[in-house]
Write an enzyme that holds these catalytic residues in place. Sequence first.
Site, PDB file in Angstrom:
ATOM      1  N   ASP A 114      -0.305   5.445   1.114  1.00  0.00           N
ATOM      2  CA  ASP A 114      -0.288   5.851   1.670  1.00  0.00           C
ATOM      3  C   ASP A 114      -0.373   4.953   3.534  1.00  0.00           C
ATOM      4  O   ASP A 114      -1.005   4.816   3.467  1.00  0.00           O
ATOM      5  CB  ASP A 114      -1.292   6.833   1.222  1.00  0.00           C
ATOM      6  CG  ASP A 114      -1.484   8.113   0.258  1.00  0.00           C
ATOM      7  OD1 ASP A 114      -0.609   7.756   0.056  1.00  0.00           O
ATOM      8  OD2 ASP A 114      -2.104   7.852  -0.372  1.00  0.00           O
ATOM      9  N   ASP A 129       1.400  -1.105  -0.171  1.00  0.00           N
ATOM     10  CA  ASP A 129       0.020  -0.216   0.466  1.00  0.00           C
ATOM     11  C   ASP A 129       0.818   0.871  -0.206  1.00  0.00           C
ATOM     12  O   ASP A 129       2.086   1.251   0.303  1.00  0.00           O
ATOM     13  CB  ASP A 129      -0.766   0.027   1.427  1.00  0.00           C
ATOM     14  CG  ASP A 129      -1.739   1.225   1.247  1.00  0.00           C
ATOM     15  OD1 ASP A 129      -2.260   1.411   0.169  1.00  0.00           O
ATOM     16  OD2 ASP A 129      -2.192   2.006   1.988  1.00  0.00           O
TER      17      ASP A 129
END
Length: 179
Positions: A10, A8
């Site tokens: 952020d 991922d």
Amino acid sequence: MDTAVFLDRDGVINEVLTKRVKFVNKPSDLHLLPGVEEAILHLNQSGLKVFVVTNQGGVGLGYMKEATLHKVHDTLLEKLGKVEATVDDIAYCHHKPHEGCACRKPEPGMLLKLAEKHAIDLSKSYMVGDRDVDIIAGKRAGCTTILVGTEKAEADKRFKDLLEASKWIVEDFQASDKK
């Protein structure tokens, strides 16, 4: 087939919801978390493919243009490149939250698409995230799931950050490679 680590963006690779930056809506908002460059380089050197899979609903909601998102990702690759760390590919979902698409995490669409494109064995791969939607997407894709940070989710493993996680991933990958 290759083994991969899906990251991922952020909260795993870069800051989000901090005093310095709320959301990454332009390249100058991109601040890598401590140890990220070293972690990705370690994954690269171990022979693992590295992919970024990121929900970017800000595009669908009009907070950012898709061209700006590409510039943010170019900035990410430039920062990693300074230490010779690389990302093999980046997938993003630009749809609005609750739009019902197959690519927005917790759906596994981005992982499945990258796995098909790059001949990845998902059962031997890893999904690293900082929220439950990342972990659910990883489980739905058949990956070993790793949670970083302080959120709560039912992941296979949990570490404080990507650097810690990367050390375990490489150990696990090398141990399974010898079997």
